[in-house]
Design a protein around this motif. Sequence first.
Motif, mmCIF file in Angstrom:
data_model
loop_
_atom_site.group_PDB
_atom_site.id
_atom_site.type_symbol
_atom_site.label_atom_id
_atom_site.label_comp_id
_atom_site.label_asym_id
_atom_site.label_seq_id
_atom_site.Cartn_x
_atom_site.Cartn_y
_atom_site.Cartn_z
ATOM 1 N N TRP A 31 0.824 -1.202 0.000
ATOM 2 C CA TRP A 31 0.000 0.000 0.000
ATOM 3 C C TRP A 31 0.867 1.265 0.000
ATOM 4 O O TRP A 31 0.652 2.177 -0.804
ATOM 5 C CB TRP A 31 -0.933 -0.018 1.210
ATOM 6 C CG TRP A 31 -1.637 1.270 1.507
ATOM 7 C CD1 TRP A 31 -1.528 2.018 2.644
ATOM 8 C CD2 TRP A 31 -2.579 1.957 0.674
ATOM 9 N NE1 TRP A 31 -2.333 3.129 2.571
ATOM 10 C CE2 TRP A 31 -2.987 3.116 1.366
ATOM 11 C CE3 TRP A 31 -3.103 1.708 -0.598
ATOM 12 C CZ2 TRP A 31 -3.898 4.027 0.842
ATOM 13 C CZ3 TRP A 31 -4.019 2.612 -1.129
ATOM 14 C CH2 TRP A 31 -4.399 3.760 -0.418
ATOM 15 N N ASN A 32 1.853 1.314 0.881
ATOM 16 C CA ASN A 32 2.732 2.482 0.917
ATOM 17 C C ASN A 32 3.501 2.639 -0.383
ATOM 18 O O ASN A 32 3.706 3.763 -0.868
ATOM 19 C CB ASN A 32 3.705 2.365 2.099
ATOM 20 C CG ASN A 32 3.024 2.548 3.434
ATOM 21 O OD1 ASN A 32 2.056 3.295 3.547
ATOM 22 N ND2 ASN A 32 3.515 1.866 4.459
ATOM 23 N N ASN A 33 3.916 1.518 -0.952
ATOM 24 C CA ASN A 33 4.619 1.550 -2.234
ATOM 25 C C ASN A 33 3.733 2.104 -3.337
ATOM 26 O O ASN A 33 4.168 2.922 -4.167
ATOM 27 C CB ASN A 33 5.096 0.138 -2.576
ATOM 28 C CG ASN A 33 5.469 -0.048 -4.028
ATOM 29 O OD1 ASN A 33 4.649 -0.496 -4.834
ATOM 30 N ND2 ASN A 33 6.695 0.299 -4.374
ATOM 31 N N LEU A 34 2.457 1.710 -3.358
ATOM 32 C CA LEU A 34 1.537 2.211 -4.381
ATOM 33 C C LEU A 34 1.354 3.721 -4.246
ATOM 34 O O LEU A 34 1.342 4.458 -5.245
ATOM 35 C CB LEU A 34 0.186 1.504 -4.256
ATOM 36 C CG LEU A 34 -0.854 1.805 -5.338
ATOM 37 C CD1 LEU A 34 -0.376 1.314 -6.700
ATOM 38 C CD2 LEU A 34 -2.196 1.176 -4.987
ATOM 39 N N LEU A 35 1.228 4.204 -3.027
ATOM 40 C CA LEU A 35 1.065 5.640 -2.796
ATOM 41 C C LEU A 35 2.308 6.418 -3.203
ATOM 42 O O LEU A 35 2.210 7.463 -3.870
ATOM 43 C CB LEU A 35 0.752 5.910 -1.326
ATOM 44 C CG LEU A 35 -0.651 5.601 -0.830
ATOM 45 C CD1 LEU A 35 -0.716 5.782 0.685
ATOM 46 C CD2 LEU A 35 -1.683 6.507 -1.489
ATOM 47 N N THR A 36 3.464 5.934 -2.817
ATOM 48 C CA THR A 36 4.689 6.708 -3.042
ATOM 49 C C THR A 36 5.192 6.645 -4.475
ATOM 50 O O THR A 36 5.938 7.529 -4.900
ATOM 51 C CB THR A 36 5.806 6.241 -2.090
ATOM 52 O OG1 THR A 36 6.036 4.844 -2.273
ATOM 53 C CG2 THR A 36 5.419 6.497 -0.637
ATOM 54 N N THR A 37 4.789 5.632 -5.234
ATOM 55 C CA THR A 37 5.233 5.539 -6.630
ATOM 56 C C THR A 37 4.223 6.122 -7.614
ATOM 57 O O THR A 37 4.520 6.244 -8.802
ATOM 58 C CB THR A 37 5.528 4.079 -7.020
ATOM 59 O OG1 THR A 37 4.350 3.284 -6.811
ATOM 60 C CG2 THR A 37 6.691 3.521 -6.212
ATOM 61 N N SER A 38 3.036 6.489 -7.148
ATOM 62 C CA SER A 38 2.051 7.141 -8.015
ATOM 63 C C SER A 38 2.427 8.610 -8.183
ATOM 64 O O SER A 38 3.072 9.199 -7.309
ATOM 65 C CB SER A 38 0.646 7.022 -7.413
ATOM 66 O OG SER A 38 0.265 5.665 -7.296
ATOM 67 N N ASP A 39 2.013 9.208 -9.293
ATOM 68 C CA ASP A 39 2.378 10.600 -9.551
ATOM 69 C C ASP A 39 1.174 11.525 -9.430
ATOM 70 O O ASP A 39 0.069 11.104 -9.091
ATOM 71 C CB ASP A 39 3.072 10.744 -10.907
ATOM 72 C CG ASP A 39 2.203 10.285 -12.075
ATOM 73 O OD1 ASP A 39 0.963 10.361 -11.975
ATOM 74 O OD2 ASP A 39 2.763 9.852 -13.098
ATOM 75 N N LYS A 40 1.369 12.813 -9.736
ATOM 76 C CA LYS A 40 0.330 13.819 -9.528
ATOM 77 C C LYS A 40 -0.869 13.639 -10.451
ATOM 78 O O LYS A 40 -1.935 14.203 -10.186
ATOM 79 C CB LYS A 40 0.913 15.220 -9.716
ATOM 80 C CG LYS A 40 1.466 15.496 -11.106
ATOM 81 C CD LYS A 40 2.059 16.891 -11.188
ATOM 82 C CE LYS A 40 2.655 17.164 -12.558
ATOM 83 N NZ LYS A 40 1.683 17.097 -13.656
ATOM 84 N N ASP A 41 -0.724 12.897 -11.528
ATOM 85 C CA ASP A 41 -1.838 12.647 -12.449
ATOM 86 C C ASP A 41 -2.479 11.285 -12.204
ATOM 87 O O ASP A 41 -3.055 10.676 -13.098
ATOM 88 C CB ASP A 41 -1.361 12.755 -13.902
ATOM 89 C CG ASP A 41 -0.996 14.186 -14.279
ATOM 90 O OD1 ASP A 41 -1.748 15.105 -13.886
ATOM 91 O OD2 ASP A 41 0.038 14.380 -14.929
ATOM 92 N N THR A 42 -2.343 10.803 -10.994
ATOM 93 C CA THR A 42 -2.887 9.501 -10.607
ATOM 94 C C THR A 42 -3.777 9.649 -9.386
ATOM 95 O O THR A 42 -3.360 10.234 -8.377
ATOM 96 C CB THR A 42 -1.745 8.508 -10.288
ATOM 97 O OG1 THR A 42 -0.865 8.412 -11.410
ATOM 98 C CG2 THR A 42 -2.292 7.138 -9.966
ATOM 99 N N ASP A 43 -5.014 9.162 -9.473
ATOM 100 C CA ASP A 43 -5.938 9.154 -8.345
ATOM 101 C C ASP A 43 -6.084 7.726 -7.830
ATOM 102 O O ASP A 43 -6.084 6.776 -8.617
ATOM 103 C CB ASP A 43 -7.329 9.659 -8.751
ATOM 104 C CG ASP A 43 -7.324 11.120 -9.155
ATOM 105 O OD1 ASP A 43 -6.432 11.855 -8.694
ATOM 106 O OD2 ASP A 43 -8.213 11.525 -9.935
#
Length: 231
Positions: A31-43
Amino acid sequence: MKIKIFVRHCNTSSNSVGKNRPEWFTREKCWNNLLTTSDKDTDITVMFDGEPNEEHFLYNDNRNYTLVKKYGGNDGQSFLNLVEYVYEQNIDDDTILYFVEDDFYHKPEWTNIMREGFEYIGVDYMTLYDHADKYFLPMYESLQSKIIATPSIHWRTTPSTTNTYAMLAKTFKKHYNIHVEYCDLVKGYTRDHDKFTKLWEIGSNLMSCIPGYSTHCETEYLSPCIKWNKI
């Protein structure tokens, strides 16, 4: 291109009992990995099966995501809940939808690789997971794949994947009934292999990047050629 992630979580999962996991694996790390690797154009939207209990890491997680709670009770019903919810959102046709299971881990820059695949090769369905089983299971001994190169990476056609995959919203809408059909409410799980076999039969396609930019966190099935314990 906008990416909308829909990740499923639950308090407990009978489908995961007995799976051989890497020593570094936890769902909270995924979960933390998904949050930290997503960018500003990702919801990110979390589809939670029921209500997070006090022991679940999402119980007090107030970071930037949308939480949707709906009881399923098993994989088949929870995935059906997700499919129906996404279909009701009236998302723009050219938005990338990314369905994610709670035991997947991603490499940094995966968002750029995903966008590159849709922009350059017009893929219908995509997985960033390079399935290890395609290299050693007897059923895939004669498997042949078409290989395509884009500026950053290679892609291969693949017959099936798990319930972690991406598509454009217009593709999802077109095949909505198929996504619903293969949620097996009797057996309690999603027949993902059969679903993608059906999609290939009707003229669709599925591609995975090689090497992978994500992995299913089962020890013997990790995406090869990546030192996942170092990421």
